[in-house]
Design a protein around this motif. Structure first.
Motif, PDB file in Angstrom:
ATOM      1  N   ASP A   1      36.031  -8.454  33.474  1.00 65.61           N
ATOM      2  CA  ASP A   1      35.009  -9.489  33.705  1.00 65.61           C
ATOM      3  C   ASP A   1      34.945 -10.563  32.609  1.00 65.61           C
ATOM      4  OD1 ASP A   1      34.543  -8.026  35.905  1.00 65.61           O
ATOM      5  OD2 ASP A   1      32.512  -7.390  35.390  1.00 65.61           O
ATOM      6  N   GLU A   2      35.010 -10.134  31.351  1.00 64.13           N
ATOM      7  CA  GLU A   2      34.916 -11.119  30.255  1.00 64.13           C
ATOM      8  C   GLU A   2      36.085 -12.104  30.267  1.00 64.13           C
ATOM      9  OE1 GLU A   2      34.109  -9.427  26.355  1.00 64.13           O
ATOM     10  OE2 GLU A   2      32.972  -7.842  27.328  1.00 64.13           O
TER      11      GLU A   2
ATOM     12  N   TYR B   1      36.983 -13.768  32.701  1.00 63.98           N
ATOM     13  CA  TYR B   1      36.559 -14.940  33.473  1.00 63.98           C
ATOM     14  C   TYR B   1      35.983 -16.021  32.565  1.00 63.98           C
ATOM     15  CZ  TYR B   1      37.226 -12.729  38.006  1.00 63.98           C
ATOM     16  OH  TYR B   1      37.789 -12.160  39.117  1.00 63.98           O
ATOM     17  N   LEU B   2      35.453 -15.590  31.428  1.00 63.88           N
ATOM     18  CA  LEU B   2      34.952 -16.563  30.458  1.00 63.88           C
ATOM     19  C   LEU B   2      36.075 -16.995  29.513  1.00 63.88           C
ATOM     20  CD1 LEU B   2      32.600 -18.121  29.166  1.00 63.88           C
ATOM     21  CD2 LEU B   2      32.063 -16.086  27.852  1.00 63.88           C
ATOM     22  N   MET B   3      36.807 -16.009  28.987  1.00 63.64           N
ATOM     23  CA  MET B   3      37.834 -16.325  27.982  1.00 63.64           C
ATOM     24  C   MET B   3      38.906 -17.280  28.522  1.00 63.64           C
ATOM     25  SD  MET B   3      36.515 -14.715  25.584  1.00 63.64           S
ATOM     26  CE  MET B   3      37.646 -15.101  24.285  1.00 63.64           C
ATOM     27  N   HIS B   4      39.313 -17.034  29.787  1.00 65.64           N
ATOM     28  CA  HIS B   4      40.389 -17.857  30.347  1.00 65.64           C
ATOM     29  C   HIS B   4      39.905 -19.197  30.888  1.00 65.64           C
ATOM     30  CE1 HIS B   4      43.580 -14.959  29.831  1.00 65.64           C
ATOM     31  NE2 HIS B   4      42.807 -14.027  30.321  1.00 65.64           N
ATOM     32  N   THR B   5      38.598 -19.422  30.871  1.00 61.43           N
ATOM     33  CA  THR B   5      38.113 -20.748  31.279  1.00 61.43           C
ATOM     34  C   THR B   5      37.641 -21.558  30.066  1.00 61.43           C
ATOM     35  OG1 THR B   5      35.999 -19.695  31.876  1.00 61.43           O
ATOM     36  CG2 THR B   5      37.495 -20.202  33.665  1.00 61.43           C
ATOM     37  N   LEU B   6      37.855 -21.001  28.876  1.00 56.63           N
ATOM     38  CA  LEU B   6      37.555 -21.777  27.663  1.00 56.63           C
ATOM     39  C   LEU B   6      38.648 -22.835  27.466  1.00 56.63           C
ATOM     40  CD1 LEU B   6      36.634 -18.928  25.129  1.00 56.63           C
ATOM     41  CD2 LEU B   6      35.048 -20.466  26.291  1.00 56.63           C
ATOM     42  N   PRO B   7      38.276 -23.985  26.929  1.00 60.62           N
ATOM     43  CA  PRO B   7      39.309 -25.017  26.709  1.00 60.62           C
ATOM     44  C   PRO B   7      40.143 -24.728  25.459  1.00 60.62           C
ATOM     45  CG  PRO B   7      37.152 -25.853  26.079  1.00 60.62           C
ATOM     46  CD  PRO B   7      36.928 -24.453  26.589  1.00 60.62           C
TER      47      PRO B   7
ATOM     48  N   LEU C   1      48.780 -16.285  35.323  1.00 58.55           N
ATOM     49  CA  LEU C   1      47.539 -15.506  35.247  1.00 58.55           C
ATOM     50  C   LEU C   1      46.958 -15.268  36.642  1.00 58.55           C
ATOM     51  CD1 LEU C   1      45.321 -14.273  33.375  1.00 58.55           C
ATOM     52  CD2 LEU C   1      44.149 -16.466  33.560  1.00 58.55           C
ATOM     53  N   ASN C   2      46.618 -14.025  36.927  1.00 56.40           N
ATOM     54  CA  ASN C   2      45.973 -13.691  38.203  1.00 56.40           C
ATOM     55  C   ASN C   2      44.922 -12.627  37.952  1.00 56.40           C
ATOM     56  OD1 ASN C   2      47.223 -15.245  40.414  1.00 56.40           O
ATOM     57  ND2 ASN C   2      49.107 -14.267  39.714  1.00 56.40           N
ATOM     58  N   LEU C   3      43.714 -13.063  37.599  1.00 57.40           N
ATOM     59  CA  LEU C   3      42.645 -12.092  37.357  1.00 57.40           C
ATOM     60  C   LEU C   3      42.185 -11.497  38.673  1.00 57.40           C
ATOM     61  CD1 LEU C   3      40.245 -13.443  34.586  1.00 57.40           C
ATOM     62  CD2 LEU C   3      42.211 -11.956  34.392  1.00 57.40           C
ATOM     63  N   GLU C   4      41.938 -10.198  38.657  1.00 54.74           N
ATOM     64  CA  GLU C   4      41.523  -9.537  39.902  1.00 54.74           C
ATOM     65  C   GLU C   4      40.134  -9.998  40.303  1.00 54.74           C
ATOM     66  OE1 GLU C   4      42.083  -5.474  38.741  1.00 54.74           O
ATOM     67  OE2 GLU C   4      43.775  -5.270  40.083  1.00 54.74           O
TER      68      GLU C   4
ATOM     69  N   ILE D   1      41.870 -19.423  36.556  1.00 55.77           N
ATOM     70  CA  ILE D   1      42.090 -17.992  36.299  1.00 55.77           C
ATOM     71  C   ILE D   1      42.986 -17.341  37.355  1.00 55.77           C
ATOM     72  CG2 ILE D   1      40.003 -17.622  34.942  1.00 55.77           C
ATOM     73  CD1 ILE D   1      38.703 -16.482  37.435  1.00 55.77           C
ATOM     74  N   LEU D   2      43.415 -18.155  38.296  1.00 49.22           N
ATOM     75  CA  LEU D   2      44.353 -17.683  39.310  1.00 49.22           C
ATOM     76  C   LEU D   2      45.447 -18.740  39.443  1.00 49.22           C
ATOM     77  CD1 LEU D   2      44.024 -15.074  40.970  1.00 49.22           C
ATOM     78  CD2 LEU D   2      43.061 -16.429  42.808  1.00 49.22           C
ATOM     79  N   THR D   3      46.679 -18.292  39.550  1.00 51.83           N
ATOM     80  CA  THR D   3      47.795 -19.228  39.670  1.00 51.83           C
ATOM     81  C   THR D   3      48.154 -19.391  41.140  1.00 51.83           C
ATOM     82  OG1 THR D   3      48.599 -18.306  37.599  1.00 51.83           O
ATOM     83  CG2 THR D   3      50.118 -19.721  38.800  1.00 51.83           C
TER      84      THR D   3
ATOM     85  N   ILE E   1      44.169 -26.854  30.019  1.00 52.93           N
ATOM     86  CA  ILE E   1      43.152 -26.976  28.973  1.00 52.93           C
ATOM     87  C   ILE E   1      42.275 -28.228  29.164  1.00 52.93           C
ATOM     88  CG2 ILE E   1      44.628 -28.177  27.304  1.00 52.93           C
ATOM     89  CD1 ILE E   1      43.456 -26.289  25.169  1.00 52.93           C
TER      90      ILE E   1
ATOM     91  N   TYR F   1      30.108 -12.332  33.266  1.00 50.47           N
ATOM     92  CA  TYR F   1      31.266 -12.505  32.381  1.00 50.47           C
ATOM     93  C   TYR F   1      30.901 -12.613  30.901  1.00 50.47           C
ATOM     94  CZ  TYR F   1      30.584 -17.691  32.541  1.00 50.47           C
ATOM     95  OH  TYR F   1      30.115 -18.975  32.452  1.00 50.47           O
TER      96      TYR F   1
ATOM     97  N   TYR G   1      32.335 -25.681  24.059  1.00 49.75           N
ATOM     98  CA  TYR G   1      32.240 -26.798  25.003  1.00 49.75           C
ATOM     99  C   TYR G   1      31.506 -27.978  24.355  1.00 49.75           C
ATOM    100  CZ  TYR G   1      33.499 -23.267  28.484  1.00 49.75           C
ATOM    101  OH  TYR G   1      34.132 -22.275  29.184  1.00 49.75           O
TER     102      TYR G   1
END
Lengths: 254, 230
Positions: free
Chosen positions: A83-84, A86-92, A251-254, B51-53, B68, B82, B100
């Motif tokens: 779950d975390e 989802y945050l880490m991979h959407t950080l810039p 990347l493919n998060l479940e 988060i998905l390719t 990014i 999350y 951010y």
């Protein structure tokens, strides 16, 4: 950004490592008190306690290293792939920064555990002179006339310091490969870990055998340690680069 | 154009989640992404958030490929919690402020106060609904260009839903758009400008809400029930 990521990595785990550090030191203090207050008429008691403490020192350092790998792996899995994530991979931030922050944080905890281990031994010994004795022996090893000993000590030291790096690179790469599967990603990560381990051992054996055949007999052990370490570093760097590429591009998060 | 998808597709093994989707979205709109379970809503949102390719096709947000640069302008609320549970609310504010540039602490504090959530509270001790509110506040306190909200009102009580919807309306600027994925169509219908109906990975309808009412003489909820009748 990397510094900020490391800061939050440290904040996430400092209580776990802090509690562990306090527990280890408390154990050492209790052991010391127990030894000092032992009744003198109990024959052999003191020797027995000393032996137990010596064994527990080794066990504590060994456990701390295992715990570091386990905690770092859990942290990586939870914050990267659950779950975390989802945050880490959407950080810039770049993927390499995410991976590097976890690796650097693990090394900070590794140093912390080394310090705790040193404090543990100091408490058990009841003095701090062992550090100077150990340091002198170590420096003598390096600067002494015995070239073989100094090189062996140096290669062993490098090998110990690089152990967490090799393990974590291996684990990150296994998770990255597991992520490529559409189902059972965790199970596939474990399978990948075992498969890489097997492949690595085969490659290492073949290359080292070929290399060692070409070196002088009296340098064989040192050459083997150095070569093994160098190969391990090269493979670890390859694992990290591959893991970064996979997480960045696939990347493919479940 | 804020968002452009060309021939976007996603496969999970031999299962098709998105089937060559073409989509263009303008700025300044609230768009409902509607469809039954397994229609591809979450898959589309996850691709847009990075988060998905995708298996194929092209996606651009503000003329940028997903990466990014798009993460700087996309604010994403997933359907799950999350945030790390060791954090206090204040630490989550610090975290968002650290990463951010468009995050407004003042806006977040104002919303937290209105919902009576203390900044000293730990996420671990909160109910699932309260944690979801904190997440929504964090996401909506960014001055982003695209907000992706996956089931934002699914886990909260009806009273809080109204507040959340008001929060969504009042916290995005005319340069931004909001994509809301939800099953609770009647609850969100009044705030939507456009709707997209997804069925088995295909877009079966992309229309303005007013057009649906004029052309079909029905609410979005009624049309949804008709299109997706079992």
């Amino acid at each position: 950004m990397l510094r900020k990521l490391i800061k939050y990595e440290i904040l996430a785990d400092y209580k776990k490592y802090g509690i562990m550090g306090i527990a280890v030191i408390a154990l050492a203090v209790l052991a010391l008190i127990s030894e000092k207050t032992a009744p003198p008429y109990v024959n052999g008691y003191s020797n027995f306690i000393s032996a137990v403490f010596a064994m527990s020192s080794v066990f504590t350092i060994f456990s701390a290293s295992i715990l570091l790998i386990v905690l770092s792996t859990i942290r990586f899995y939870k914050s990267f792939l659950k779950d975390e994530g989802y945050l880490m991979h959407t950080l810039p931030v770049h993927t390499w920064q995410l991976i590097a922050s976890k690796l650097i944080a693990a090394y900070i905890w590794f140093l912390f555990l080394l310090i705790i281990s040193a404090v543990y031994v100091t408490i058990l010994k009841g003095n701090i002179t062992w550090i100077t004795d150990f340091s002198e022996d170590f420096i003598d090893g390096f600067t002494g006339e015995n070239d073989y000993l100094s090189q062996f000590m140096m290669s062993s030291l490098i090998s110990v310091l690089l152990t967490p790096f090799s393990y974590l690179a291996h684990i990150y790469f296994s998770f990255a490969l597991g992520n490529l599967f559409s189902k059972n990603k965790l199970t596939m990560s474990v399978v990948m870990f075992l498969a890489i381990n097997f492949a690595e051992r085969v490659i290492t054996s073949v290359l080292l055998s070929a290399y060692l055949a070409s070196v002088k007999d009296d340098m064989t052990l040192t050459a083997m340690t150095y070569s093994n370490t160098l190969l391990s570093v090269i493979l670890s760097v390859i694992y990290l680069i591959a893991a970064e590429r996979i997480f960045a591009k696939k990347l493919n998060l479940e | 154009m804020l968002l452009e998808c060309n021939k976007l597709c996603k496969y999970y093994g031999d299962k098709t989640a998105l089937n060559n989707i073409d989509l263009q979205l303008e700025r300044g709109k609230i768009i409902g992404l509607l469809g039954p379970n397994g229609s591809g809503k979450t898959t589309l949102i996850k691709i847009l958030s990075g988060i998905l390719t995708p298996s194929g096709g092209e996606v651009k947000i503000s003329d940028k490929n997903i990466g990014i640069e798009t993460k700087k302008i996309v604010s994403y609320l997933p359907e799950r919690t999350y945030l790390s549970d060791w954090m206090t609310v204040q630490q989550t504010l610090n975290f968002f402020k650290d990463f951010y540039e468009d995050f407004s602490v003042e806006t977040a504090l104002d919303m937290l106060q209105k919902l009576d959530i203390q900044t000293s509270e730990k996420l671990r001790t909160m109910s699932k609904g309260t944690r979801e509110k904190v997440q929504l506040i964090l996401v909506m306190s960014r001055n982003a260009e695209l907000y992706l909200l996956d089931e934002p009102i699914g886990g909260v009580d009806p009273a809080a839903r109204d507040y959340i919807l008001k929060t969504i309306i009042s916290n995005f600027n005319e340069n931004a758009s909001v994509i809301i994925s939800t099953h609770l169509i009647s609850d969100v219908e009044n705030i939507l400008d456009d709707v997209i109906f997804l069925k088995y990975g295909d877009i079966v309808l992309h229309s303005a809400v007013d057009e649906i009412r004029e052309q079909h003489g029905k609410s979005v909820d009624a049309l949804f029930r008709e299109v997706f009748a079992c």
